[in-house]
Enzyme design. Structure first.
Site, PDB file in Angstrom:
ATOM      1  N   ASP A  22      -7.051   4.343  -4.385  1.00 12.11           N
ATOM      2  CA  ASP A  22      -7.682   4.172  -3.069  1.00 12.11           C
ATOM      3  C   ASP A  22      -8.294   5.548  -2.779  1.00 12.11           C
ATOM      4  O   ASP A  22      -8.548   6.324  -3.716  1.00 12.11           O
ATOM      5  CB  ASP A  22      -6.648   3.741  -2.008  1.00 12.11           C
ATOM      6  N   LYS A  28       0.873  -1.187   0.000  1.00 12.23           N
ATOM      7  CA  LYS A  28       0.000   0.000   0.000  1.00 12.23           C
ATOM      8  C   LYS A  28       0.900   1.224   0.000  1.00 12.23           C
ATOM      9  O   LYS A  28       2.020   1.178   0.512  1.00 12.23           O
ATOM     10  CB  LYS A  28      -0.874   0.026   1.265  1.00 12.23           C
TER      11      LYS A  28
HETATM   12  P1  NDP Z   1     -12.962   7.761  -2.589  1.00  9.00           P
HETATM   13  O1  NDP Z   1     -11.866   8.748  -2.447  1.00  9.00           O
HETATM   14  O2  NDP Z   1     -13.586   7.555  -3.920  1.00  9.00           O
HETATM   15  O3  NDP Z   1     -14.137   8.094  -1.565  1.00  9.00           O
HETATM   16  C1  NDP Z   1     -13.910   8.165  -0.206  1.00  9.00           C
HETATM   17  C2  NDP Z   1     -15.191   8.538   0.487  1.00  9.00           C
HETATM   18  O4  NDP Z   1     -15.019   8.374   1.892  1.00  9.00           O
HETATM   19  C3  NDP Z   1     -15.588   9.986   0.267  1.00  9.00           C
HETATM   20  O5  NDP Z   1     -16.980  10.082   0.350  1.00  9.00           O
HETATM   21  C4  NDP Z   1     -14.918  10.676   1.444  1.00  9.00           C
HETATM   22  O6  NDP Z   1     -15.492  11.910   1.820  1.00  9.00           O
HETATM   23  C5  NDP Z   1     -15.127   9.649   2.536  1.00  9.00           C
HETATM   24  N1  NDP Z   1     -14.079   9.783   3.552  1.00  9.00           N
HETATM   25  C6  NDP Z   1     -12.744   9.665   3.365  1.00  9.00           C
HETATM   26  N2  NDP Z   1     -12.088   9.883   4.510  1.00  9.00           N
HETATM   27  C7  NDP Z   1     -13.046  10.147   5.431  1.00  9.00           C
HETATM   28  C8  NDP Z   1     -13.007  10.449   6.794  1.00  9.00           C
HETATM   29  N3  NDP Z   1     -11.847  10.540   7.462  1.00  9.00           N
HETATM   30  N4  NDP Z   1     -14.199  10.645   7.445  1.00  9.00           N
HETATM   31  C9  NDP Z   1     -15.377  10.566   6.784  1.00  9.00           C
HETATM   32  N5  NDP Z   1     -15.460  10.287   5.470  1.00  9.00           N
HETATM   33  C10 NDP Z   1     -14.322  10.082   4.809  1.00  9.00           C
HETATM   34  O7  NDP Z   1     -12.373   6.378  -2.026  1.00  9.00           O
HETATM   35  P2  NDP Z   1     -12.888   4.902  -2.244  1.00  9.00           P
HETATM   36  O8  NDP Z   1     -14.363   4.886  -2.407  1.00  9.00           O
HETATM   37  O9  NDP Z   1     -12.049   4.277  -3.292  1.00  9.00           O
HETATM   38  O10 NDP Z   1     -12.480   4.221  -0.858  1.00  9.00           O
HETATM   39  C11 NDP Z   1     -13.376   4.121   0.249  1.00  9.00           C
HETATM   40  C12 NDP Z   1     -12.907   2.989   1.147  1.00  9.00           C
HETATM   41  O11 NDP Z   1     -12.872   1.764   0.415  1.00  9.00           O
HETATM   42  C13 NDP Z   1     -11.496   3.131   1.738  1.00  9.00           C
HETATM   43  O12 NDP Z   1     -11.452   2.543   3.006  1.00  9.00           O
HETATM   44  C14 NDP Z   1     -10.636   2.297   0.781  1.00  9.00           C
HETATM   45  O13 NDP Z   1      -9.443   1.873   1.393  1.00  9.00           O
HETATM   46  C15 NDP Z   1     -11.583   1.148   0.518  1.00  9.00           C
HETATM   47  N6  NDP Z   1     -11.338   0.356  -0.677  1.00  9.00           N
HETATM   48  C16 NDP Z   1     -11.272   0.924  -1.906  1.00  9.00           C
HETATM   49  C17 NDP Z   1     -11.061   0.139  -3.022  1.00  9.00           C
HETATM   50  C18 NDP Z   1     -11.088   0.703  -4.391  1.00  9.00           C
HETATM   51  O14 NDP Z   1     -11.005  -0.095  -5.342  1.00  9.00           O
HETATM   52  N7  NDP Z   1     -11.201   1.996  -4.603  1.00  9.00           N
HETATM   53  C19 NDP Z   1     -10.841  -1.313  -2.902  1.00  9.00           C
HETATM   54  C20 NDP Z   1     -11.026  -1.817  -1.558  1.00  9.00           C
HETATM   55  C21 NDP Z   1     -11.237  -1.006  -0.513  1.00  9.00           C
HETATM   56  P3  NDP Z   1     -14.813  13.312   1.377  1.00  9.00           P
HETATM   57  O15 NDP Z   1     -15.186  13.473  -0.055  1.00  9.00           O
HETATM   58  O16 NDP Z   1     -15.408  14.316   2.294  1.00  9.00           O
HETATM   59  O17 NDP Z   1     -13.326  13.139   1.594  1.00  9.00           O
HETATM   60  O1  2IT Z   2      -7.851  -1.611  -0.669  1.00  7.29           O
HETATM   61  C1  2IT Z   2      -7.819  -2.078  -1.818  1.00  7.29           C
HETATM   62  O2  2IT Z   2      -7.987  -3.279  -2.042  1.00  7.29           O
HETATM   63  C2  2IT Z   2      -7.620  -1.154  -2.929  1.00  7.29           C
HETATM   64  N1  2IT Z   2      -7.549   0.048  -2.722  1.00  7.29           N
HETATM   65  C3  2IT Z   2      -7.462  -1.673  -4.325  1.00  7.29           C
HETATM   66  C4  2IT Z   2      -6.078  -2.214  -4.540  1.00  7.29           C
HETATM   67  C5  2IT Z   2      -5.746  -2.593  -5.952  1.00  7.29           C
HETATM   68  O3  2IT Z   2      -4.558  -2.883  -6.172  1.00  7.29           O
HETATM   69  O4  2IT Z   2      -6.615  -2.624  -6.823  1.00  7.29           O
END
Ligand code: NDP
Ligand code: 2IT
Length: 452
Positions: free
Chosen positions: A170, A130
């Site tokens: 992420d 990561k």
């Molecule tokens: P995005 O940046 O697209 O969206 C993040 C969302 O979470 C936004 O709505 C953001 O709000 C909110 N957020 C972030 N930090 C905080 C905080 N400290 N408190 C409250 N709200 C918060 O990210 P993703 O949707 O890609 O990721 C969301 C989660 O999913 C994370 O935990 C990530 O690690 C996990 N994840 C993502 C994957 C992926 O493929 N993208 C794969 C597996 C897991 P704001 O706009 O106000 O910052």
């Molecule tokens: O937390 C996760 O699994 C991710 N942000 C996606 C990682 C990836 O390599 O697609």
């Protein structure tokens, strides 16, 4: 400690805390896994003798570096970047990059540790890593983000490669940032390889990568419900976040006949008693992704909805909950509120959104609880499929990828059932199942290598 080097769970965790002072998120992630793995390896001497968990909980390396960039007012700005390469026993390091104000070494170490188990669960050959930076993309112009991404990759490129370490997106890193970083990697190395996943289709991306995490988290929930003769149809769902994962969760729940009544961001949550249908979701995607707006504006657009500033949605009555924002967004009290209000299933789209107290509450209440390392593995799984397509220099058809995602989530579900069963009961402890199933593959590969 015994003379063969065996320690018990408490002694093991004391050591983890001592060696990682102040790294609370990392210690928490290790604790959650160690609670299950210690129980499982009790009578398995080899895993103790070769100190397997101790070694998985010590990253192969943590690279930290300065990232200088110039903002639009010609100020020189300095950020800190990291890449945590946790374990490559079963494949090249693989895991996302996070750009967020609060990013630190503890958060990236917890994420790289979790990723090691998650990637193992997918069945694909990927190790765990990561990365990220304490860069806050909010309010930055496209050119500022571009300059930051280029500067970040100017150091990162030394540590990654299609067979070494393959980052992706992420929090705060989506198609725009991947484009800037891939462009800079290609420019520096003069090489066109699949060094990043989550790329756009024009330059080697895979169909359904952006949908995969959210869809996968809903498929996992569907698999858990189906096992007990239930389904998503007609269920009321509470979702947090409004980014990539959350919006695709809503999309899939709507397709399956469920009703989502909340979304959130770091400013608070919106409650829409009428449900967030596909039309409203289109507005959210446009507003949050393209215009980089706030979820608070939802209530100006959809008058029946209410906005709760600075709050999380867990007090809203629901059948199912899907935390899709960030770590530690559900504490013990939130978990107990959800249970009290009749919530029967939780699928973690985010990484470690539930704190340890909350995990223990869900486990104790024996509701269907899917931990992030299993439930959100669909994203990295399709990243793995993107790597395969890049290596073979081909693109697979959407219907094939959609089916592969369904199949991989089902296979992860079944692995959790295999290792998470409790004798004399129908209940599955999916946390235990995911931790043990994810551990075994990595551990056995490490045993094969001896002490390295
Ligand atoms: P995005 O940046 O697209 O969206 C993040 C969302 O979470 C936004 O709505 C953001 O709000 C909110 N957020 C972030 N930090 C905080 C905080 N400290 N408190 C409250 N709200 C918060 O990210 P993703 O949707 O890609 O990721 C969301 C989660 O999913 C994370 O935990 C990530 O690690 C996990 N994840 C993502 C994957 C992926 O493929 N993208 C794969 C597996 C897991 P704001 O706009 O106000 O910052
Ligand atoms: O937390 C996760 O699994 C991710 N942000 C996606 C990682 C990836 O390599 O697609």
């Amino acid at each position: 400690m015994t003379d063969t080097g065996h320690v018990n769970l408490e002694q093991f965790m004391e050591g983890v805390k001592r060696r990682n002072p102040g790294q609370n998120e990392f210690v928490q992630a290790v604790q959650e896994v160690a609670e299950d793995v210690f129980d499982f390896i009790q009578d398995k001497n080899e895993y103790h003798e070769y100190q397997i968990l101790r070694r998985i909980a010590e990253p192969d390396r943590v690279v930290s570096f300065r990232v200088c960039w110039e903002d639009d007012n010609s100020n020189i700005r300095v950020q800190r970047g990291w890449r945590v390469q946790n374990n490559n026993a079963i494949g090249p390091y693989k895991g996302g990059i996070r750009f967020h104000r609060d990013v630190n070494e503890s958060i990236l170490k917890f994420l790289a540790f979790e990723q090691t188990f998650k990637n193992s669960l997918t069945g694909l050959p990927m190790g765990g890593g990561k990365g990220g930076a304490n860069f806050n993309p909010k309010g930055k112009s496209d050119h500022e983000v571009m300059r930051f991404c280029q500067s970040f990759m100017t150091e990162l490129y030394r540590h990654v490669g299609q067979d070494i370490d393959v980052p992706a997106g992420d929090i705060g890193v989506g198609a725009r940032e991947i484009g800037y970083m891939f462009g800079q990697y290609k420019r520096i190395t003069n090489e066109f390889t699949g060094v990043l996943t989550g790329k756009a289709l024009e330059y080697g991306g895979s169909l359904i990568r952006s949908e995969a995490t959210g869809y996968g988290a809903v498929y996992f929930l569907q698999d858990m419900l189906a096992r007990v003769g239930n389904s998503i149809e007609g269920k009321s769902c509470v979702v947090s976040g409004s980014g990539n994962v959350a919006t695709h969760v809503v999309e899939k729940i709507n397709q399956l006949g469920g009703r989502v009544v909340t979304l959130s961001d770091s400013g608070g949550f919106v409650y829409d008693p009428d449900g967030i249908d596909q039309e409203k979701l289109r507005w959210v995607k446009e507003h949050k992704t393209r215009h980089r707006g706030r979820i608070a504006d939802y209530v100006k657009e959809f008058k029946n909805a209410e906005f709760y500033q600075g709050m999380r949605p867990w007090s809203v009555k629901c059948d199912l909950a899907l935390p899709c924002a960030t770590q530690n967004e559900i504490n013990g009290e939130d978990a107990r509120t959800l249970i009290k209000n009749g919530c029967i299933g939780v699928s973690e789209g985010a990484n470690m959104p539930t704190n340890l107290d909350g995990v223990h509450a869900f486990k104790g209440a024996k509701i269907l609880f899917a931990p992030g390392k299993a439930a959100n593995a669909g994203g990295v799984a399709v990243s793995g499929l993107e790597m395969s397509q890049n290596s073979a220099r081909i693109s697979w058809k959407e219907e094939d990828l959609q089916q592969l995602l369904v199949d991989i989530m089902k296979q992860i579900h079944d692995s959790c059932v295999e290792f998470g069963g409790t004798p004399g009961s129908e209940h599955i402890d999916y946390v235990r199942g995911a931790n043990i199933a994810g551990f075994i593959k990595v551990a056995d590969a490490m045993l094969a290598y001896g002490v390295v």
